[in-house]
Write an enzyme that holds these catalytic residues in place. Sequence first.
Site, PDB file in Angstrom:
ATOM      1  N   GLY A  10       0.827  -1.204   0.000  1.00  0.00           N
ATOM      2  CA  GLY A  10       0.000   0.000   0.000  1.00  0.00           C
ATOM      3  C   GLY A  10       0.855   1.245   0.000  1.00  0.00           C
ATOM      4  O   GLY A  10       1.993   1.233   0.475  1.00  0.00           O
ATOM      5  N   ARG A  11       0.290   2.289  -0.593  1.00  0.00           N
ATOM      6  CA  ARG A  11       1.002   3.576  -0.589  1.00  0.00           C
ATOM      7  C   ARG A  11       0.005   4.641  -0.209  1.00  0.00           C
ATOM      8  O   ARG A  11      -1.040   4.760  -0.831  1.00  0.00           O
ATOM      9  CB  ARG A  11       1.535   3.892  -1.988  1.00  0.00           C
ATOM     10  CG  ARG A  11       2.934   3.442  -2.177  1.00  0.00           C
ATOM     11  CD  ARG A  11       3.684   4.149  -3.279  1.00  0.00           C
ATOM     12  NE  ARG A  11       4.971   3.502  -3.423  1.00  0.00           N
ATOM     13  CZ  ARG A  11       5.192   2.451  -4.201  1.00  0.00           C
ATOM     14  NH1 ARG A  11       4.218   1.964  -4.921  1.00  0.00           N
ATOM     15  NH2 ARG A  11       6.380   1.901  -4.260  1.00  0.00           N
ATOM     16  N   THR A  14       1.459   9.675   3.111  1.00  0.00           N
ATOM     17  CA  THR A  14       2.549   9.966   4.033  1.00  0.00           C
ATOM     18  C   THR A  14       3.545   8.832   4.169  1.00  0.00           C
ATOM     19  O   THR A  14       4.606   9.019   4.742  1.00  0.00           O
ATOM     20  CB  THR A  14       1.975  10.252   5.441  1.00  0.00           C
ATOM     21  OG1 THR A  14       1.178   9.129   5.818  1.00  0.00           O
ATOM     22  CG2 THR A  14       1.112  11.497   5.442  1.00  0.00           C
ATOM     23  N   ALA A  15       3.188   7.657   3.678  1.00  0.00           N
ATOM     24  CA  ALA A  15       4.038   6.497   3.961  1.00  0.00           C
ATOM     25  C   ALA A  15       3.807   5.385   2.954  1.00  0.00           C
ATOM     26  O   ALA A  15       2.839   5.405   2.196  1.00  0.00           O
ATOM     27  CB  ALA A  15       3.718   5.980   5.366  1.00  0.00           C
ATOM     28  N   LYS A  32       4.767   0.084   8.049  1.00  0.00           N
ATOM     29  CA  LYS A  32       4.463   1.383   7.422  1.00  0.00           C
ATOM     30  C   LYS A  32       5.680   2.272   7.615  1.00  0.00           C
ATOM     31  O   LYS A  32       6.100   2.530   8.747  1.00  0.00           O
ATOM     32  CB  LYS A  32       3.217   1.970   8.094  1.00  0.00           C
ATOM     33  CG  LYS A  32       2.685   3.232   7.445  1.00  0.00           C
ATOM     34  CD  LYS A  32       1.297   3.540   7.995  1.00  0.00           C
ATOM     35  CE  LYS A  32       0.764   4.848   7.494  1.00  0.00           C
ATOM     36  NZ  LYS A  32      -0.601   5.134   7.993  1.00  0.00           N
ATOM     37  N   ASP A 131     -10.478  10.141  10.691  1.00  0.00           N
ATOM     38  CA  ASP A 131     -10.422   9.826   9.256  1.00  0.00           C
ATOM     39  C   ASP A 131     -11.050   8.458   8.979  1.00  0.00           C
ATOM     40  O   ASP A 131     -10.493   7.624   8.256  1.00  0.00           O
ATOM     41  CB  ASP A 131      -8.977   9.882   8.749  1.00  0.00           C
ATOM     42  CG  ASP A 131      -8.894  10.052   7.226  1.00  0.00           C
ATOM     43  OD1 ASP A 131      -9.922  10.408   6.612  1.00  0.00           O
ATOM     44  OD2 ASP A 131      -7.812   9.841   6.661  1.00  0.00           O
TER      45      ASP A 131
HETATM   46  N1  LIG Z   1      -1.749  -3.510   8.679  1.00  0.00           N
HETATM   47  C1  LIG Z   1      -1.972  -3.583   7.361  1.00  0.00           C
HETATM   48  N2  LIG Z   1      -2.191  -4.752   6.749  1.00  0.00           N
HETATM   49  C2  LIG Z   1      -2.413  -4.840   5.414  1.00  0.00           C
HETATM   50  N3  LIG Z   1      -2.433  -3.760   4.595  1.00  0.00           N
HETATM   51  C3  LIG Z   1      -2.220  -2.560   5.146  1.00  0.00           C
HETATM   52  C4  LIG Z   1      -1.976  -2.395   6.536  1.00  0.00           C
HETATM   53  N4  LIG Z   1      -1.823  -1.077   6.802  1.00  0.00           N
HETATM   54  C5  LIG Z   1      -1.966  -0.452   5.628  1.00  0.00           C
HETATM   55  N5  LIG Z   1      -2.191  -1.320   4.625  1.00  0.00           N
HETATM   56  C6  LIG Z   1      -2.377  -0.983   3.195  1.00  0.00           C
HETATM   57  O1  LIG Z   1      -1.633   0.196   2.909  1.00  0.00           O
HETATM   58  C7  LIG Z   1      -2.499   1.250   2.468  1.00  0.00           C
HETATM   59  C8  LIG Z   1      -1.988   2.586   2.976  1.00  0.00           C
HETATM   60  O2  LIG Z   1      -1.987   2.566   4.396  1.00  0.00           O
HETATM   61  P1  LIG Z   1      -2.452   3.815   5.259  1.00  0.00           P
HETATM   62  O3  LIG Z   1      -3.857   4.203   4.889  1.00  0.00           O
HETATM   63  O4  LIG Z   1      -2.219   3.495   6.693  1.00  0.00           O
HETATM   64  O5  LIG Z   1      -1.388   4.884   4.737  1.00  0.00           O
HETATM   65  P2  LIG Z   1      -1.507   6.453   4.724  1.00  0.00           P
HETATM   66  O6  LIG Z   1      -0.230   7.016   4.203  1.00  0.00           O
HETATM   67  O7  LIG Z   1      -1.884   6.915   6.091  1.00  0.00           O
HETATM   68  O8  LIG Z   1      -2.690   6.609   3.694  1.00  0.00           O
HETATM   69  P3  LIG Z   1      -3.704   7.800   3.430  1.00  0.00           P
HETATM   70  O9  LIG Z   1      -2.962   8.801   2.659  1.00  0.00           O
HETATM   71  O10 LIG Z   1      -4.832   7.147   2.637  1.00  0.00           O
HETATM   72  O11 LIG Z   1      -4.193   8.264   4.740  1.00  0.00           O
HETATM   73  C9  LIG Z   1      -3.876   0.852   2.983  1.00  0.00           C
HETATM   74  O12 LIG Z   1      -4.891   1.404   2.190  1.00  0.00           O
HETATM   75  C10 LIG Z   1      -3.826  -0.668   2.890  1.00  0.00           C
HETATM   76  O13 LIG Z   1      -4.105  -1.077   1.564  1.00  0.00           O
END
Ligand SMILES: Nc1ncnc2c1ncn2[C@@H]1O[C@H](COP(=O)(O)OP(=O)(O)OP(=O)(O)O)[C@@H](O)[C@H]1O
EC number: 2.7.11.25
Length: 341
Positions: A10-11, A14-15, A32, A131
């Site tokens: 996942g992307r 922020t990470a 992450k 969120d």
């Molecule tokens: N614990 C996990 N197990 C499996 N997949 C995960 C997990 N955490 C995150 N992902 C995958 O990674 C993606 C991005 O994670 P996350 O939403 O936490 O990142 P973010 O940078 O905070 O994203 P956003 O910009 O949408 O807020 C998720 O949509 C999911 O597909």
Amino acid sequence: MNWTRGKTIGRGSTATVSAATCYKSGETIAVKSAEFHRSEFLQREAKILSSLNSPYVIGYRGCEITREPVYNNGEATTYNLLMEYAPYGTLTDVAIKNGGFIDEARVVKYTRQILLGLEYIHNSKGIAHCDIKGSNVLIGENGEAKIADFGCAKWVEPELTEPVRGTPAFMAPEVARGERQGKESDIWAVGCTVIEMVTGSPPWIGADSTDPVSVLYRVGYLGESPELPCSLTEQAKDFLGKCLKKEAKERWTASQLLNHPFLLNKEPELVTGLVTNSPTSVTDQMFWRSVEEEVSADRPSWWECHGDERIGVLSWIGHVVVESTWDLDGEDWITVRRNND
Ligand SMILES: Nc1ncnc2c1ncn2[C@@H]1O[C@H](COP(=O)(O)OP(=O)(O)OP(=O)(O)O)[C@@H](O)[C@H]1O
């Protein structure tokens, strides 16, 4: 904990999230990661997640700083949040795999589990998630919904004055106005997430204007609520009515909603007909669903408000505000996950 990074799963804005394997136990975890100098929100997320322990919240496994190779043959210091791995992805992924939306029995089940998670973080921890949406709810090994992505979360007891954060399509009126964001705003977002599960799209898709700024204006100042899918039963509509009350104080709490007949049904009847989804365009869908990926030429991403980009965001908003005669006195309202570089 010793672990090896595997493939990227996942992307976000922020990470980057990767699957990883722990040496000793062989357990698959999710990691992450963000470059250390841009990891302010990730560190905050780790701090909040480390204080939580619920079957309906993604599990914390630790945090670590590593040195990792980067594209120009150098090395970067990386901050890593280690989490329980959710093998079935997000609620949004489940809906896509299911042909666009989620069947009624599972909508009830997932809604109940999201509310159990929220009841825990609201009542036992004094935290608002800020969120809640389908793409921030993961499906665990046993098929249960688990709240994830605490990057916007904040402690609300005592309430601190902080900029509002989150995703416009899921924002409550008081958040859209930039006044406050608390537990009640999470409940509004639960209502929006139920709409997302039922229709396969976030709320406001197919509305006259899917521009996030005009949606925020309509929610915050014109008193509009997302349209309820007409195929919902009266019980489901009543449930959503309790989530989508314009006055934050009138919204039901997570504990109250857990006792709503819609969630107590043994054989839930959510939809009485086929739910159709009529987005205005493919681009609209992409914008609302994958905001982290969609950066159009003339609109800056709302999700990458780092340094100079934030100015770009505000000037874009300013342009729309002039057309909408919108009062923008408190500019903080639009801050969305800004790391301090
Ligand atoms: N614990 C996990 N197990 C499996 N997949 C995960 C997990 N955490 C995150 N992902 C995958 O990674 C993606 C991005 O994670 P996350 O939403 O936490 O990142 P973010 O940078 O905070 O994203 P956003 O910009 O949408 O807020 C998720 O949509 C999911 O597909």
